[in-house]
Write an enzyme that holds these catalytic residues in place. Structure first.
Site, PDB file in Angstrom:
ATOM      1  N   GLU A  34       0.914  -1.271  -0.066  1.00  0.00           N
ATOM      2  CA  GLU A  34       0.190  -0.151   0.362  1.00  0.00           C
ATOM      3  C   GLU A  34       0.999   1.145  -0.026  1.00  0.00           C
ATOM      4  O   GLU A  34       1.870   1.448   1.130  1.00  0.00           O
ATOM      5  CB  GLU A  34      -1.115  -0.144   0.809  1.00  0.00           C
ATOM      6  N   HIS A  35       0.631   2.127  -0.766  1.00  0.00           N
ATOM      7  CA  HIS A  35       1.623   3.699  -1.291  1.00  0.00           C
ATOM      8  C   HIS A  35       2.694   2.972  -1.365  1.00  0.00           C
ATOM      9  O   HIS A  35       3.412   3.984  -1.195  1.00  0.00           O
ATOM     10  CB  HIS A  35       1.079   4.385   0.734  1.00  0.00           C
ATOM     11  N   THR A  36       2.860   2.321  -1.995  1.00  0.00           N
ATOM     12  CA  THR A  36       3.943   2.248  -2.268  1.00  0.00           C
ATOM     13  C   THR A  36       4.131   2.295  -3.986  1.00  0.00           C
ATOM     14  O   THR A  36       5.818   2.413  -4.771  1.00  0.00           O
ATOM     15  CB  THR A  36       4.870   0.433  -3.004  1.00  0.00           C
ATOM     16  N   ASP A  37       2.374   2.544  -4.515  1.00  0.00           N
ATOM     17  CA  ASP A  37       3.176   2.493  -6.645  1.00  0.00           C
ATOM     18  C   ASP A  37       3.265   3.807  -6.480  1.00  0.00           C
ATOM     19  O   ASP A  37       4.684   3.934  -7.441  1.00  0.00           O
ATOM     20  CB  ASP A  37       1.318   2.514  -7.098  1.00  0.00           C
ATOM     21  N   SER A 152     -13.526   2.376  -7.336  1.00  0.00           N
ATOM     22  CA  SER A 152     -14.964   2.559  -8.929  1.00  0.00           C
ATOM     23  C   SER A 152     -14.238   3.033  -9.585  1.00  0.00           C
ATOM     24  O   SER A 152     -14.724   2.804 -11.014  1.00  0.00           O
ATOM     25  CB  SER A 152     -15.336   2.628  -7.577  1.00  0.00           C
ATOM     26  N   SER A 153     -13.102   4.426  -9.153  1.00  0.00           N
ATOM     27  CA  SER A 153     -13.038   5.489 -10.379  1.00  0.00           C
ATOM     28  C   SER A 153     -12.114   5.082 -11.619  1.00  0.00           C
ATOM     29  O   SER A 153     -12.683   4.859 -12.628  1.00  0.00           O
ATOM     30  CB  SER A 153     -12.660   6.497 -10.046  1.00  0.00           C
ATOM     31  N   GLU A 185      -7.001  10.593 -14.078  1.00  0.00           N
ATOM     32  CA  GLU A 185      -6.618  11.013 -12.374  1.00  0.00           C
ATOM     33  C   GLU A 185      -6.194  11.915 -12.595  1.00  0.00           C
ATOM     34  O   GLU A 185      -6.399  12.773 -11.624  1.00  0.00           O
ATOM     35  CB  GLU A 185      -7.104   9.388 -12.632  1.00  0.00           C
ATOM     36  N   ASP A 197      -4.479   0.903  -9.438  1.00  0.00           N
ATOM     37  CA  ASP A 197      -5.818   0.458 -10.042  1.00  0.00           C
ATOM     38  C   ASP A 197      -5.746   0.377 -11.038  1.00  0.00           C
ATOM     39  O   ASP A 197      -6.556  -0.738 -11.460  1.00  0.00           O
ATOM     40  CB  ASP A 197      -6.510   1.347  -8.793  1.00  0.00           C
TER      41      ASP A 197
HETATM   42  C1  GLA Z   1      -5.037   4.685  -3.323  1.00  0.00           C
HETATM   43  C2  GLA Z   1      -4.458   5.075  -5.087  1.00  0.00           C
HETATM   44  C3  GLA Z   1      -3.509   4.207  -5.154  1.00  0.00           C
HETATM   45  C4  GLA Z   1      -2.416   3.624  -4.418  1.00  0.00           C
HETATM   46  C5  GLA Z   1      -3.589   3.504  -3.057  1.00  0.00           C
HETATM   47  C6  GLA Z   1      -2.771   3.126  -2.028  1.00  0.00           C
HETATM   48  O1  GLA Z   1      -6.024   3.337  -4.160  1.00  0.00           O
HETATM   49  O2  GLA Z   1      -4.936   5.962  -6.493  1.00  0.00           O
HETATM   50  O3  GLA Z   1      -2.385   5.106  -6.592  1.00  0.00           O
HETATM   51  O4  GLA Z   1      -1.489   4.643  -3.960  1.00  0.00           O
HETATM   52  O5  GLA Z   1      -4.431   4.532  -2.730  1.00  0.00           O
HETATM   53  O6  GLA Z   1      -1.901   2.234  -2.245  1.00  0.00           O
END
Ligand code: GLA
Length: 408
Positions: A34-37, A152-153, A185, A197
């Site tokens: 999570e929050h790694t992308d 969803s987006s 986005e 996502d």
């Molecule tokens: C949201 C963002 C993603 C990602 C997550 C955290 O979903 O859209 O790009 O950063 O938070 O992992």
């Protein structure tokens, strides 16, 4: 009634004829990473069987009974909003000021059209770039809860992108479609999100999680053990102002990478005492989390591959502690859901999932004990929060796809 059937029914009700195409786009749940992308790191999402569907038909096809009244636009009705999304063609230029852009969910549709028109992705193979968007009318139905952290987006962006490219006769690579949707986005809607996502949504593979390397954009399928249920827990909580907190985290990670002299936190496997001393306390916590989280992605992928649900579950719990204490994007309902899930029978581990603060948690549960898990979890979560959670037992499904509907 499934979303696909509702979309077809809504199309007929709105447009008075049958649709010719059906686009299906899944939600995603992130197991770990999570929050790694946006740190060029690793993540492990699953495209799940909660989907957004668009039934549609081109409106310029004279031979097939064009509807001249439909005009040069994309027109999309939704079961969730009485006001349709109407995008004039050609779409506005990419540098249109934010105040002159559409609002609400229409902005995602418009953003994709804008990026497609600017990208050259509409050219059918062998044709020159710069082909035009084909006008169409459509109807949208979705089973993806809004604002719950299940993308969803991204599902909407990819559905619109696949509809438009299919009608133009072009078949872009999934990573190109994901990037295009991300640009919609980032640059049009104004949310500085990473690529998790969109890649998860477009790249889904039945029965598998996806190990995604967000630097190389390599997607490696990871088989999910048959006896393991992926349970998404919608905590019922939603938060405002998540976008600004997300942007803060992103800036803090970039600050940490700069101070450590690396292009992105992805480039570090560990923090030496010397490196840690160069960071302020906030940047240190953020960096510590991202470095450990990247390692957890590979460890969970390996555990799932060898069918070791207990090890995978323990890593999810460690991920939750890290994101709560070091990254500080959990929330009271998410913490309560994780605690109640792990205390319930059959649960190997759980964590919050998605951007954070509110929305959904994900639990790995022994499929044979799902009933006992649910019966214990639901009252325990209610006792902790006064809220009813909604549980989704999910299957891993294929990514965004388009089907030609049979002639009526
Ligand atoms: C949201 C963002 C993603 C990602 C997550 C955290 O979903 O859209 O790009 O950063 O938070 O992992």
């Amino acid at each position: 009634m499934p979303a696909a059937a509702r979309a077809v029914r809504a199309f007929v009700a709105a447009h008075g004829r049958e649709p010719t195409l059906l686009v299906r786009s899944p939600a995603r749940v992130n197991l770990i990473g999570e929050h790694t992308d946006y740190n060029d790191g690793l993540c492990l999402p699953v495209a799940i069987d909660r989907e957004l569907c668009i039934a549609l038909r081109r409106t310029d096809d004279v031979a097939a009974g064009a509807d001249p009244a439909a005009g040069a636009h994309l027109r999309l009705v939704s079961e969730q909003d009485p006001t349709p999304a109407v995008i004039e063609l050609p779409p506005p230029p990419a540098d249109t000021p934010p105040s002159a852009r559409a609002t609400g969910w229409t902005r995602y549709v418009q953003g994709v059209a804008v990026q497609l028109a600017a990208s050259g992705q509409l050219a059918a193979s062998g044709q020159p770039a710069g082909a035009d968007l084909v006008p169409w009318q459509g109807a949208l139905a979705s089973d993806i809860p809004l604002g719950a952290g299940l993308s969803s987006s991204a599902a909407l962006e990819l559905a619109v992108a696949v509809a438009c490219t299919h009608l133009a006769g072009s078949v872009p690579a999934p990573t190109e479609l994901a990037r295009l949707a991300q640009r919609a986005e980032n640059a049009w809607v104004g949310a500085a999100t990473g690529l998790l996502d969109q890649l998860a949504c477009v790249g889904g593979i039945a029965g598998h999680a996806l190990r995604i390397d967000c630097r190389t954009l390599t997607v490696t399928p990871v088989p999910l053990p048959a006896g393991l249920a992926v349970v998404v827990i919608d905590t019922g909580s939603r938060r405002e102002l998540v976008t600004s907190a997300y942007a803060d985290r992103r800036a803090e990670c970039e600050r940490a990478a700069r101070a450590l002299g690396v292009p992105a936190l992805r480039d570090l496997d560990a923090l030496s005492a010397d490196a840690a001393s160069r960071l302020d306390p906030v940047a240190l916590r953020r960096a510590r989390f991202v470095i450990a989280e990247n390692a957890r992605v590979d460890a969970v992928a390996e555990a799932l591959t060898r069918g070791d649900a207990e090890a995978a579950g323990r890593l999810l719990l460690a991920g939750h502690r890290g994101i709560r204490d070091d990254f500080e994007v959990s929330g009271p309902e998410l913490d309560a859901a994780v605690a109640a899930a792990y205390a319930a029978p059959g649960c190997f581990g759980a964590r919050m999932t998605g951007g954070g603060f509110a929305g959904c948690a994900v639990a790995l549960v022994d499929r044979a004990r799902l009933e006992a898990f649910t019966e214990t979890f639901e009252p325990a979560y209610f006792a902790r929060t006064g809220r009813e959670a909604v549980l989704h037992v999910c299957s891993a499904v294929a990514g965004t796809s388009v089907t030609v509907l049979p002639d009526e």
